[in-house]
Scaffold this motif. Structure first.
Motif, PDB file in Angstrom:
ATOM      1  N   ARG A 287       0.820  -1.187   0.000  1.00  0.00           N
ATOM      2  CA  ARG A 287       0.000   0.000   0.000  1.00  0.00           C
ATOM      3  C   ARG A 287       0.862   1.247   0.000  1.00  0.00           C
ATOM      4  O   ARG A 287       1.970   1.264   0.493  1.00  0.00           O
ATOM      5  CB  ARG A 287      -0.920   0.014   1.222  1.00  0.00           C
ATOM      6  N   ALA A 288       0.288   2.304  -0.471  1.00  0.00           N
ATOM      7  CA  ALA A 288       1.023   3.553  -0.582  1.00  0.00           C
ATOM      8  C   ALA A 288       0.883   4.374   0.665  1.00  0.00           C
ATOM      9  O   ALA A 288      -0.051   4.222   1.413  1.00  0.00           O
ATOM     10  CB  ALA A 288       0.491   4.362  -1.771  1.00  0.00           C
ATOM     11  N   PRO A 289       1.810   5.287   0.898  1.00  0.00           N
ATOM     12  CA  PRO A 289       1.635   6.212   1.996  1.00  0.00           C
ATOM     13  C   PRO A 289       0.368   7.017   1.842  1.00  0.00           C
ATOM     14  O   PRO A 289      -0.153   7.223   0.770  1.00  0.00           O
ATOM     15  CB  PRO A 289       2.877   7.113   1.901  1.00  0.00           C
ATOM     16  N   ALA A 290      -0.091   7.522   2.972  1.00  0.00           N
ATOM     17  CA  ALA A 290      -1.379   8.191   3.006  1.00  0.00           C
ATOM     18  C   ALA A 290      -1.346   9.585   2.404  1.00  0.00           C
ATOM     19  O   ALA A 290      -2.383  10.201   2.228  1.00  0.00           O
ATOM     20  CB  ALA A 290      -1.867   8.283   4.447  1.00  0.00           C
ATOM     21  N   ALA A 291      -0.140  10.118   2.090  1.00  0.00           N
ATOM     22  CA  ALA A 291      -0.070  11.505   1.661  1.00  0.00           C
ATOM     23  C   ALA A 291      -0.926  11.758   0.433  1.00  0.00           C
ATOM     24  O   ALA A 291      -1.564  12.794   0.295  1.00  0.00           O
ATOM     25  CB  ALA A 291       1.382  11.880   1.382  1.00  0.00           C
ATOM     26  N   ALA A 292      -0.977  10.792  -0.507  1.00  0.00           N
ATOM     27  CA  ALA A 292      -1.702  11.006  -1.743  1.00  0.00           C
ATOM     28  C   ALA A 292      -3.190  11.170  -1.501  1.00  0.00           C
ATOM     29  O   ALA A 292      -3.865  11.898  -2.210  1.00  0.00           O
ATOM     30  CB  ALA A 292      -1.445   9.847  -2.701  1.00  0.00           C
ATOM     31  N   THR A 293      -3.738  10.484  -0.509  1.00  0.00           N
ATOM     32  CA  THR A 293      -5.171  10.524  -0.285  1.00  0.00           C
ATOM     33  C   THR A 293      -5.578  11.463   0.817  1.00  0.00           C
ATOM     34  O   THR A 293      -6.720  11.872   0.880  1.00  0.00           O
ATOM     35  CB  THR A 293      -5.681   9.104   0.050  1.00  0.00           C
ATOM     36  N   THR A 294      -4.621  11.802   1.713  1.00  0.00           N
ATOM     37  CA  THR A 294      -5.018  12.614   2.856  1.00  0.00           C
ATOM     38  C   THR A 294      -4.730  14.093   2.650  1.00  0.00           C
ATOM     39  O   THR A 294      -5.500  14.922   3.043  1.00  0.00           O
ATOM     40  CB  THR A 294      -4.285  12.152   4.117  1.00  0.00           C
ATOM     41  N   VAL A 295      -3.590  14.388   2.068  1.00  0.00           N
ATOM     42  CA  VAL A 295      -3.254  15.788   1.908  1.00  0.00           C
ATOM     43  C   VAL A 295      -3.491  16.282   0.492  1.00  0.00           C
ATOM     44  O   VAL A 295      -3.265  17.421   0.183  1.00  0.00           O
ATOM     45  CB  VAL A 295      -1.787  16.039   2.320  1.00  0.00           C
ATOM     46  N   GLY A 296      -3.960  15.388  -0.370  1.00  0.00           N
ATOM     47  CA  GLY A 296      -4.332  15.801  -1.712  1.00  0.00           C
ATOM     48  C   GLY A 296      -3.143  16.109  -2.589  1.00  0.00           C
ATOM     49  O   GLY A 296      -3.249  16.819  -3.571  1.00  0.00           O
ATOM     50  N   ALA A 297      -1.967  15.596  -2.291  1.00  0.00           N
ATOM     51  CA  ALA A 297      -0.786  15.854  -3.098  1.00  0.00           C
ATOM     52  C   ALA A 297       0.079  14.612  -3.091  1.00  0.00           C
ATOM     53  O   ALA A 297       0.019  13.804  -2.193  1.00  0.00           O
ATOM     54  CB  ALA A 297      -0.007  17.034  -2.546  1.00  0.00           C
ATOM     55  N   THR A 298       0.896  14.478  -4.165  1.00  0.00           N
ATOM     56  CA  THR A 298       1.781  13.323  -4.264  1.00  0.00           C
ATOM     57  C   THR A 298       3.236  13.735  -4.303  1.00  0.00           C
ATOM     58  O   THR A 298       4.093  12.915  -4.560  1.00  0.00           O
ATOM     59  CB  THR A 298       1.449  12.514  -5.534  1.00  0.00           C
ATOM     60  N   GLY A 299       3.522  15.010  -4.093  1.00  0.00           N
ATOM     61  CA  GLY A 299       4.890  15.491  -4.163  1.00  0.00           C
ATOM     62  C   GLY A 299       5.715  15.030  -2.990  1.00  0.00           C
ATOM     63  O   GLY A 299       5.194  14.608  -1.962  1.00  0.00           O
ATOM     64  N   PRO A 300       7.055  15.129  -3.128  1.00  0.00           N
ATOM     65  CA  PRO A 300       7.947  14.709  -2.048  1.00  0.00           C
ATOM     66  C   PRO A 300       7.702  15.442  -0.742  1.00  0.00           C
ATOM     67  O   PRO A 300       7.789  14.848   0.327  1.00  0.00           O
ATOM     68  CB  PRO A 300       9.342  15.018  -2.618  1.00  0.00           C
ATOM     69  N   ALA A 301       7.382  16.732  -0.794  1.00  0.00           N
ATOM     70  CA  ALA A 301       7.176  17.500   0.435  1.00  0.00           C
ATOM     71  C   ALA A 301       5.977  16.965   1.208  1.00  0.00           C
ATOM     72  O   ALA A 301       6.019  16.824   2.436  1.00  0.00           O
ATOM     73  CB  ALA A 301       6.979  18.979   0.116  1.00  0.00           C
ATOM     74  N   ALA A 302       4.889  16.673   0.480  1.00  0.00           N
ATOM     75  CA  ALA A 302       3.690  16.159   1.145  1.00  0.00           C
ATOM     76  C   ALA A 302       3.962  14.790   1.763  1.00  0.00           C
ATOM     77  O   ALA A 302       3.521  14.506   2.884  1.00  0.00           O
ATOM     78  CB  ALA A 302       2.537  16.072   0.150  1.00  0.00           C
ATOM     79  N   ARG A 303       4.665  13.929   1.029  1.00  0.00           N
ATOM     80  CA  ARG A 303       4.952  12.591   1.556  1.00  0.00           C
ATOM     81  C   ARG A 303       5.881  12.663   2.765  1.00  0.00           C
ATOM     82  O   ARG A 303       5.740  11.911   3.720  1.00  0.00           O
ATOM     83  CB  ARG A 303       5.548  11.703   0.458  1.00  0.00           C
ATOM     84  N   THR A 304       6.861  13.586   2.719  1.00  0.00           N
ATOM     85  CA  THR A 304       7.767  13.742   3.851  1.00  0.00           C
ATOM     86  C   THR A 304       7.020  14.212   5.094  1.00  0.00           C
ATOM     87  O   THR A 304       7.230  13.712   6.196  1.00  0.00           O
ATOM     88  CB  THR A 304       8.882  14.743   3.501  1.00  0.00           C
ATOM     89  N   TRP A 305       6.132  15.182   4.899  1.00  0.00           N
ATOM     90  CA  TRP A 305       5.329  15.676   6.017  1.00  0.00           C
ATOM     91  C   TRP A 305       4.485  14.559   6.610  1.00  0.00           C
ATOM     92  O   TRP A 305       4.423  14.396   7.830  1.00  0.00           O
ATOM     93  CB  TRP A 305       4.433  16.817   5.533  1.00  0.00           C
TER      94      TRP A 305
END
Length: 439
Positions: A19-37
């Motif tokens: 499964r993928a990290p939640a950043a794509a579905t929770t913060v609405g972005a797939t960029g490195p900054a969102a995933r790092t956060w």
């Protein structure tokens, strides 16, 4: 628990969920900054959640005498109370993977932390033994889903750092266990001496653990093309398709490991539930008894790093099983003969003996060749083992009340170390369940 992490680290690097990290579905972005956060938020959530997986148990152990007197609880009822944790872990832990598939692991862990908070707030003011038990079960339900799903979250978000995150998780769990044991009595005395206040305090820590998961609750674990882990999903599915079906109950190694897990859990929950009371009955002050329990629990911090790594370097883990069992026998013998005079030594020895827990988790990963085999063996060993451990604390309470002292209960616990060493040696042999249970 940490079975999935140890197993995957020692045998396979294939993610169990893909499964993928939640950043794509929770913060609405797939960029490195969102995933790092989002990843940093998950680290905070893991640490805070791990800190909350034992204080509900060890804080009660430190104040068990006051709780018994306040609720008019018999020794048998107190033994039942100390048997509730493994029963809840066996029953509610089974449901955790299904709930995670439906709602997402982050949402279920968030709900689990909320359940711990509610249970810790309610149980000191429930007004009777039945209400106290029910509220304790609510908190333990939250702990049970955390036990099962924390390793899933670690593997999913940090597939290339399972070892370091396992160490962080283990350290936080042991720290929460020992701090609750050591600090509950002093904090209770500082705040007026009411045991209700001392038990309620830990709800604040549980409430803090809810917060990091709130931004992630909408995550359902759908793989994202932006996540490198999603590229490995077909590989994981192919591995599962090629894995022969296992009839796990036909494996002697699986049964030996389940019984070993159950006996070491029996010793651990008897220690958490009764050891402070044993020292207090021997004349040790309440605050010192809590510190002794904390010493026993905190031994898991360094040894949780050392024992798994040592175990994976040996083809047979029997010598480690025997060494830990010998420490347990020495500790129970010391408690029987001179509980107050050698209190610190017995606390250290039993702390070393209780590190059979990370050894059992490590052996789960070593006794299966594939990720699917580890998962099946883990589920069988944990569910069966926790059920085996349920009667132990209750039996100790019954023996204590019927005999009027700790001699017979301690003799019984020492005697249980012998079969624990025997089945541990059998479980530690260099073989896999696939060789014994392939249908």
């Amino acid at each position: 628990m940490m079975v999935g992490m140890y197993g995957e680290e020692t045998r396979t690097t294939t993610p169990t969920t893909g499964r993928a990290p939640a950043a794509a579905t929770t913060v609405g972005a797939t960029g490195p900054a969102a995933r790092t956060w989002a990843a940093r938020l998950v680290v905070v959530g893991i640490v805070l959640s791990a800190l909350n997986l034992r204080p509900a148990i060890t804080s009660l152990g430190a104040l068990l005498e006051e709780v018994r007197e306040g609720l008019g609880m018999s020794g048998t009822a107190a033994g039942l109370l100390t048997s509730v944790p493994p029963l809840c872990f066996a029953v509610f832990g089974v449901a955790a993977p299904r709930l995670a598939r439906r709602f997402g692991p982050a949402a279920v862990v968030c709900a689990g932390m909320a359940a711990i908070t509610a249970g810790l707030l309610i149980r000191p003011h429930a007004g009777g033994t039945a209400g106290f038990l029910a509220a304790s079960a609510l908190a333990l339900m939250g702990i049970a889903v955390g036990n099962v799903l924390m390793p899933v979250i670690v593997k999913r978000w940090f597939p290339d750092r399972v070892g370091s995150m396992t160490g962080l998780y283990s350290m936080a769990l042991a720290l929460g266990t020992s701090v609750a044991a050591a600090a509950t009595v002093p904090m209770t005395e500082a705040l007026g001496g009411r045991w209700q206040t001392g038990l309620t305090l830990w709800a604040g820590l549980a409430a803090a653990a809810v917060l990091p998961w709130l931004p992630l609750v909408r995550d359902r674990g759908t793989p994202s093309p932006a996540d490198p882990a999603s590229a490995r999903v077909p590989q994981a599915r192919a591995e599962r398709a090629q894995t022969p079906a296992l009839r796990i109950t036909r494996s002697r190694t699986a049964w030996a490991l389940a019984v070993f897990f159950g006996l070491q859990a029996t010793a651990a929950y008897v220690t958490m539930g009764w050891m402070a009371q044993i020292f207090r009955d021997a004349g040790v002050p309440a605050g010192t008894a809590g510190l002794l329990l904390a010493v026993t629990m905190v031994m898991g911090v360094p040894l949780a790093f050392v024992i798994p790594r040592l175990a994976t370097r040996l083809p047979n883990q029997g010598p480690i099983v025997l060494a830990l069992g010998a420490c347990g026998l020495a500790g129970y013998t010391g408690l029987y003969l001179a509980p107050a005079a050698g209190a610190w030594a017995w606390a250290l020895l039993l702390g070393v003996s209780n590190c059979a827990f990370p050894l059992a988790l490590t052996m789960v990963g070593m006794r299966a060749r594939t990720g699917a085999g580890v998962a099946q063996l883990s589920a069988f060993a944990q569910s069966t083992g926790y059920l085996i451990s349920v009667p132990g604390p209750l039996l100790v309470g019954v023996l204590y009340q019927s005999s009027g002292g700790w001699g017979i209960p301690l003799a019984a616990m020492g005697a249980l170390m012998v079969p624990q060493m025997i089945v541990g040696v059998l479980a530690g042999r260099n073989r896999t369940v696939e060789d014994e249970a392939t249908a």
